[in-house]
Design a protein around this motif. Structure first.
Motif, PDB file in Angstrom:
ATOM      1  N   LYS A   1     -53.710-108.778  -6.357  1.00 46.30           N
ATOM      2  CA  LYS A   1     -53.097-109.495  -5.657  1.00 46.30           C
ATOM      3  C   LYS A   1     -51.562-109.654  -7.250  1.00 46.30           C
ATOM      4  N   ASN A   2     -50.746-109.348  -6.755  1.00 46.86           N
ATOM      5  CA  ASN A   2     -50.070-109.733  -7.808  1.00 46.86           C
ATOM      6  C   ASN A   2     -49.651-109.199  -8.722  1.00 46.86           C
ATOM      7  N   ILE A   3     -50.067-107.443  -8.470  1.00 43.26           N
ATOM      8  CA  ILE A   3     -50.136-106.303  -9.757  1.00 43.26           C
ATOM      9  C   ILE A   3     -48.534-106.030 -10.315  1.00 43.26           C
ATOM     10  N   ASN A   4     -48.021-107.442 -10.042  1.00 45.35           N
ATOM     11  CA  ASN A   4     -46.283-106.460 -10.754  1.00 45.35           C
ATOM     12  C   ASN A   4     -46.491-107.837 -12.073  1.00 45.35           C
ATOM     13  N   ASN A   5     -47.815-107.914 -12.858  1.00 38.95           N
ATOM     14  CA  ASN A   5     -48.728-108.270 -13.595  1.00 38.95           C
ATOM     15  C   ASN A   5     -49.698-108.173 -14.457  1.00 38.95           C
ATOM     16  N   ASN A   6     -49.904-108.084 -15.750  1.00 41.27           N
ATOM     17  CA  ASN A   6     -51.354-107.842 -15.548  1.00 41.27           C
ATOM     18  C   ASN A   6     -51.845-109.316 -16.197  1.00 41.27           C
ATOM     19  N   TYR A   7     -53.094-109.683 -15.964  1.00 42.56           N
ATOM     20  CA  TYR A   7     -53.812-111.141 -16.359  1.00 42.56           C
ATOM     21  C   TYR A   7     -54.600-110.929 -17.178  1.00 42.56           C
ATOM     22  N   LEU A   8     -54.516-112.324 -17.936  1.00 46.79           N
ATOM     23  CA  LEU A   8     -55.156-112.352 -19.767  1.00 46.79           C
ATOM     24  C   LEU A   8     -55.972-113.631 -19.345  1.00 46.79           C
ATOM     25  N   PHE A   9     -57.247-113.444 -19.127  1.00 42.40           N
ATOM     26  CA  PHE A   9     -58.081-114.987 -18.913  1.00 42.40           C
ATOM     27  C   PHE A   9     -58.721-115.300 -20.277  1.00 42.40           C
ATOM     28  N   ILE A  10     -58.582-116.245 -20.692  1.00 37.39           N
ATOM     29  CA  ILE A  10     -58.800-116.930 -22.432  1.00 37.39           C
ATOM     30  C   ILE A  10     -59.418-118.762 -22.445  1.00 37.39           C
ATOM     31  N   ALA A  11     -61.003-117.853 -22.076  1.00 35.87           N
ATOM     32  CA  ALA A  11     -61.480-119.780 -22.685  1.00 35.87           C
ATOM     33  C   ALA A  11     -61.314-119.999 -24.042  1.00 35.87           C
ATOM     34  N   PHE A  12     -60.818-121.085 -24.740  1.00 35.50           N
ATOM     35  CA  PHE A  12     -60.647-120.884 -26.100  1.00 35.50           C
ATOM     36  C   PHE A  12     -61.644-122.419 -26.582  1.00 35.50           C
ATOM     37  N   SER A  13     -62.324-122.281 -27.447  1.00 37.95           N
ATOM     38  CA  SER A  13     -63.333-122.677 -28.599  1.00 37.95           C
ATOM     39  C   SER A  13     -62.539-123.102 -29.574  1.00 37.95           C
ATOM     40  N   GLY A  14     -63.069-124.653 -30.176  1.00 38.02           N
ATOM     41  CA  GLY A  14     -61.949-125.636 -30.652  1.00 38.02           C
ATOM     42  C   GLY A  14     -61.109-126.435 -30.566  1.00 38.02           C
ATOM     43  N   GLU A  15     -60.676-126.361 -29.279  1.00 37.28           N
ATOM     44  CA  GLU A  15     -59.270-126.762 -28.990  1.00 37.28           C
ATOM     45  C   GLU A  15     -60.273-129.192 -29.749  1.00 37.28           C
ATOM     46  N   GLU A  16     -60.988-129.061 -29.323  1.00 36.73           N
ATOM     47  CA  GLU A  16     -61.190-130.628 -29.492  1.00 36.73           C
ATOM     48  C   GLU A  16     -60.937-131.456 -30.942  1.00 36.73           C
ATOM     49  N   MET A  17     -61.029-129.606 -31.913  1.00 32.98           N
ATOM     50  CA  MET A  17     -60.412-129.599 -32.904  1.00 32.98           C
ATOM     51  C   MET A  17     -59.541-129.371 -34.148  1.00 32.98           C
ATOM     52  N   GLY A  18     -58.927-129.096 -32.718  1.00 27.41           N
ATOM     53  CA  GLY A  18     -57.399-129.099 -33.719  1.00 27.41           C
ATOM     54  C   GLY A  18     -56.560-127.855 -32.923  1.00 27.41           C
ATOM     55  N   LEU A  19     -57.305-127.620 -31.384  1.00 29.06           N
ATOM     56  CA  LEU A  19     -55.965-126.637 -30.869  1.00 29.06           C
ATOM     57  C   LEU A  19     -56.804-125.332 -31.632  1.00 29.06           C
ATOM     58  N   LEU A  20     -57.619-124.870 -32.306  1.00 28.80           N
ATOM     59  CA  LEU A  20     -57.670-124.000 -33.282  1.00 28.80           C
ATOM     60  C   LEU A  20     -58.219-122.539 -32.329  1.00 28.80           C
ATOM     61  N   GLY A  21     -59.075-121.964 -31.545  1.00 25.07           N
ATOM     62  CA  GLY A  21     -59.113-121.162 -30.953  1.00 25.07           C
ATOM     63  C   GLY A  21     -57.609-120.874 -30.218  1.00 25.07           C
ATOM     64  N   SER A  22     -57.095-121.105 -29.231  1.00 22.46           N
ATOM     65  CA  SER A  22     -55.709-121.040 -29.911  1.00 22.46           C
ATOM     66  C   SER A  22     -54.840-120.458 -30.030  1.00 22.46           C
ATOM     67  N   ASN A  23     -55.008-120.958 -31.384  1.00 23.54           N
ATOM     68  CA  ASN A  23     -53.829-121.145 -32.632  1.00 23.54           C
ATOM     69  C   ASN A  23     -54.094-119.236 -33.127  1.00 23.54           C
ATOM     70  N   TYR A  24     -55.921-119.615 -33.403  1.00 29.04           N
ATOM     71  CA  TYR A  24     -56.551-118.337 -33.661  1.00 29.04           C
ATOM     72  C   TYR A  24     -56.090-116.989 -33.136  1.00 29.04           C
TER      73      TYR A  24
END
Length: 406
Positions: A164-187
């Motif tokens: 569905k909605n194939i005009n974009n690709n989709y990247l799914f990320i489950a982040f770790s380290g959020e509770e310690m300061g958004l570390l996974g997304s920052n990395y």
């Protein structure tokens, strides 16, 4: 010919059933991630590794491509901060370092641009500095709303978006380290596994499991692309929407906004079980989660033909105010009336000592009128430790005045 048609119909039916089953697994996903056997999913613990393995297997079931640095996993090692003003140091060696893992799956539609859909899966383990639990008995903080709920809706969207909605690709990320300061997304932003210049926008879900009776849904980052506000309104048939323009906030979307990527962050509000052992799976509003998932899917569908979205910087009002003292309250960020409503009171802090209560609406602090969150922060910023002032609150349609000692 009749047999051939029957076989085709059977294959289509089985395929639809599998897709439906994937979409209907929200409660199952939350129940596992928020179970006692994961011991609160604190970054670097065995419980977090079990959660990561579960999400990895779900990505396999959904037939997402591996986009980590080791299969679906993107490991990052860091040393926790001792000074809150220091930056976290990644890739350190020696005693005291912790390793977390982002889990990253890719739905490749061979499109020019990619949409990132994320949610953190770590929580507080048995408590620690982030806990608001005051009992001396050790207890697991299961984090059903924070944030097994966001991960479950992310997985739900991965199932919905297949073919569905194939005009974009989709990247799914489950982040770790959020509770310690958004570390996974920052990395991830500093060490991306795709070309971030091709990212159209990012959707983040954090605490989306407790939609209240008034169906209030907060959406942050609505000012980070000119198209967002109109799109959110045009598909809203269910919610009392509270829109916040700023791309900066206490969750992983901030890391992407600071990399000049448009962001939308979905949030159903705080509650008495926030960062406490009572945040359990049986307390979630699963019907509400399903409605939120459908809403986000409709937004993604609307944006499917818009190419790479334009990015716009927003005014981060809270960063312009510095505090020397605090009242010791948790503001109700979902409140859209006049004043600042108190959603929680910390023990042995000025608010509690002055007799303020949960549900009070602060309408004056010192000589300053309080009409919203920003005016409250400005009023608070002029005080220092040792100061005394008056506070006026609205309590059940009555004005109550108290003295605050900072």
């Amino acid at each position: 010919m009749r047999n051939l048609l029957f076989l085709i119909f059977l294959c289509v039916f089985i395929s639809c059933q599998k897709n439906t089953n994937q979409e209907n697994r929200i409660k199952e996903d939350v129940s596992f991630l928020a179970s006692d056997k994961l011991e609160g999913r604190q970054t670097g613990t065995e419980g977090e590794k079990k959660a990561a393995d579960y999400i990895r297997k779900r990505f396999e079931e959904l037939k997402l491509s591996e986009k980590g640095t080791n299969g679906y996993l993107q490991a990052f090692t860091f040393k926790p901060k001792t000074n809150p003003h220091d930056e976290v140091k990644f890739d350190v060696n020696g005693d005291g370092s912790i390793t977390g893992n982002n889990i990253i799956g890719f739905l490749d539609n061979k499109a020019e641009n990619t949409v990132i859909i994320g949610a953190h899966y770590d929580h507080l383990g048995y408590g620690g500095d982030g806990s608001l639990y005051r009992d001396s008995i050790k207890a697991i903080h299961n984090g059903a709303d924070d944030n097994a709920s966001g991960v479950a809706i992310m997985l739900n969207l991965a199932a919905k978006l297949k073919n569905k909605n194939i005009n974009n690709n989709y990247l799914f990320i489950a982040f770790s380290g959020e509770e310690m300061g958004l570390l996974g997304s920052n990395y991830f932003v500093k060490n991306p596994t795709i070309d971030v210049k091709k990212v159209s926008y990012m959707i983040n879900m954090d605490m989306v499991g407790r939609l209240k009776k008034d169906s209030t849904l907060a959406v942050y980052g609505t000012g980070t692309s000119p198209i967002f506000k109109q799109t959110l309104r045009s598909h809203n048939n269910n919610f009392k929407l509270i829109q916040k323009e700023s791309g900066v906030g206490p969750s992983d979307h901030t890391s992407f906004y600071l990399a000049d990527i448009p962001v939308l962050h979905f949030f159903t509000g705080q509650h008495d079980d926030y960062h406490k052992p009572g945040d359990d799976s049986e307390k979630l509003n699963y019907k509400g989660m399903e409605i939120i998932g459908n809403y986000i899917f409709n937004i993604i569908s609307d944006l499917n033909d818009n190419g790479k979205l334009a990015f716009r910087k927003t005014k981060n009002e809270s960063s312009q105010v510095r505090f020397k003292v605090g009242l010791g309250v948790v503001p109700d960020y979902m409140f859209d009336g006049k004043g600042m409503r108190i959603d929680g009171i910390s023990e042995n802090k000025p608010a509690q000592k002055s007799g303020l209560q949960k549900g009070d609406i602060v309408i004056q602090l010192g000589d300053s009128l309080v009409t919203n969150m920003m005016s409250y922060m400005r009023a608070l910023s002029v005080f220092k430790k040792g100061d005394k002032t008056k506070v006026v609150v609205k309590r059940q349609n009555k004005k109550v005045e108290a003295e605050i000692n900072f």
